[in-house]
Design an enzyme around this catalytic site. Structure first.
Site, short mmCIF file in Angstrom:
data_model
loop_
_atom_site.label_atom_id
_atom_site.label_comp_id
_atom_site.label_asym_id
_atom_site.label_seq_id
_atom_site.Cartn_x
_atom_site.Cartn_y
_atom_site.Cartn_z
N HIS A 128 0.87 -1.32 -0.05
CA HIS A 128 -0.09 -0.04 0.12
C HIS A 128 0.75 1.29 0.04
O HIS A 128 0.54 2.31 -0.48
CB HIS A 128 -0.91 0.02 1.17
CG HIS A 128 -1.68 -1.10 1.04
ND1 HIS A 128 -2.80 -1.06 0.21
CD2 HIS A 128 -2.38 -1.75 2.38
CE1 HIS A 128 -3.70 -2.29 0.45
NE2 HIS A 128 -3.40 -2.62 1.82
N ASP A 165 -3.26 -10.51 -2.12
CA ASP A 165 -3.70 -9.99 -0.82
C ASP A 165 -5.13 -9.57 -1.13
O ASP A 165 -5.37 -9.20 -2.16
CB ASP A 165 -2.79 -8.83 -0.34
CG ASP A 165 -3.02 -8.29 0.90
OD1 ASP A 165 -2.18 -8.60 1.94
OD2 ASP A 165 -4.01 -7.50 1.05
N HIS A 167 -6.48 -7.13 -0.01
CA HIS A 167 -6.72 -5.47 -0.38
C HIS A 167 -5.70 -5.09 -1.65
O HIS A 167 -5.03 -5.91 -2.07
CB HIS A 167 -6.17 -4.90 0.83
CG HIS A 167 -6.54 -5.22 2.27
ND1 HIS A 167 -5.92 -6.09 2.98
CD2 HIS A 167 -7.89 -5.00 2.62
CE1 HIS A 167 -6.86 -6.50 4.00
NE2 HIS A 167 -7.99 -5.80 3.71
N ASP A 253 -4.98 -12.70 3.80
CA ASP A 253 -6.18 -12.15 4.32
C ASP A 253 -7.30 -12.35 3.55
O ASP A 253 -8.28 -11.88 3.93
CB ASP A 253 -6.07 -10.60 4.62
CG ASP A 253 -4.93 -10.06 3.73
OD1 ASP A 253 -4.97 -10.26 2.50
OD2 ASP A 253 -4.65 -8.83 4.04
#
Ligand code: ZN
Length: 354
Positions: A128, A165, A167, A253
């Site tokens: 990120h 991931d 996200h 995740d």
């Protein structure tokens, strides 16, 4: 393990009505992965790759000098927040440099042929972080830094990222937004984190147009949806682009029961996706895959996802069964659903742009 994200309630700083608890991104999931590798016997068969701190020159390929100076100064005192939801403690900057340097060392080990593939079990995570700010627990964009090292210091021309991931891999996307030397693919939960990030329409710009692929799957997607994405979009995109190295920002995740995601993956799913990537990498780039650890916040289940991935990367079996697999593979909606198929169909149309 010394990177201190401090006292939080999951992702929120405590205070007022928010009772102090632990931060979601804490050492425990990572420590338990290592422990399971140890008790399963796999750790003894792995080739350790030593991390060294990423240099200023390596970090500046992604980050601004101002940002590095700012978090370095904060880290030398008591720490602080590197951006949105990115708390860190004293000396975390040095640990973040080690985290980025660990992925660089993994890339070097693979390119030099010391190992066929590698898993960089590093924290803090990276995908990120943007040029001038940290974000979502990430201080430095580890995968992008290692990718630019491969391109600019090791002479590669084309690399690919496959970010699984849950996200959106917005930092990696941003680092290569106008750069055709990297195909950046992110398979993530639709509009989960960062907010309003990672739609299918964001396909790269300028010389990088066509080389960024987002597949925002609906919440609730299970192994069937992920396997369909890899069969119909990820692997065909890799085949069209022909990377010389594949980097996988690997968050666990998307697993069922993760507190920060709403997907239904399990160890069998991660195993299957790894097999698909390995088959593609064997065809395209002598099996050269470097995975770098990102998210994954269920400390009970994440180690079994990592074990499955590691077994496939090694071509070995530990003989340890995942005790969670039976109940998770029986969850309703594991098969590809029509509304998930619709998203994948839209993403398939991006293949024409490669
Ligand atoms: Zn994540």
């Amino acid at each position: 393990m010394w990177h201190d994200t401090g006292t939080h309630a999951g992702i929120m700083p405590p205070g007022g009505p928010v009772q102090p608890y632990e931060h979601a991104e804490n050492p425990e999931t990572k420590r338990r992965i290592r422990k399971l590798l140890e008790v399963s016997g796999l750790l003894d068969k792995l080739v350790p790759v030593t991390a060294t701190r990423a240099t200023q020159e390596q970090l500046l390929r992604v980050h601004t000098r101002d940002y590095l100076e700012q978090i370095s100064a904060m880290s030398a005192e008591t720490g602080g927040d590197a951006g949105g939801f990115t708390p860190f403690g004293k000396d975390s900057y040095e640990i973040a440099r080690l985290s980025a340097g660990g992925v660089i060392a993994a890339v070097d080990a693979v390119l030099e042929g010391t190992v066929r593939n590698a898993y960089a079990m590093v924290r803090p995570p990276g995908h990120h972080a943007l040029a001038d700010t940290g974000m979502g627990f990430c201080l430095l964009c580890n995968g992008a830094i290692a990718g630019l090292h491969a391109l600019e210091a090791r002479g590669l021309d084309r690399i690919a990222f496959v970010d699984w991931d849950v996200h959106h891999g917005n930092g990696t996307q941003a680092a290569f937004w106008e750069d055709p030397r990297a195909l950046t693919i992110s398979v993530h939960q639709d509009n989960c984190f960062p907010p309003d990030s990672g739609p299918i329409e964001d396909n790269g710009e300028g010389p990088g147009e066509g080389f960024n692929i987002n597949i925002p799957l609906p919440p609730g997607s299970g192994t069937g949806a992920y396997e369909a994405v890899f069969d119909r979009v990820v692997v065909p995109a890799l085949n069209a682009y022909k990377p010389q190295l594949i980097i996988v920002p690997s968050g666990f995740d998307a697993g069922a029961h993760d507190p920060l995601g709403r997907m239904q993956m399990h160890s069998g799913g991660y195993r299957s996706l790894t097999q698909k990537l390995l088959a593609a990498a064997d065809e395209l780039c002598d099996g050269r895959i470097v995975m770098c650890h990102e998210g994954g916040y269920n400390a009970s289940t994440v180690p079994f996802y990592a074990l499955a991935v590691m077994e496939e990367l090694m071509g070995d079996s530990s003989g340890v069964d995942d005790p969670f697999l039976e109940i998770m593979s029986g969850l309703g909606g594991q098969e590809l659903q029509p509304h998930q198929d619709e998203v994948i169909r839209r993403a398939e149309s991006l293949l024409a742009n490669l």
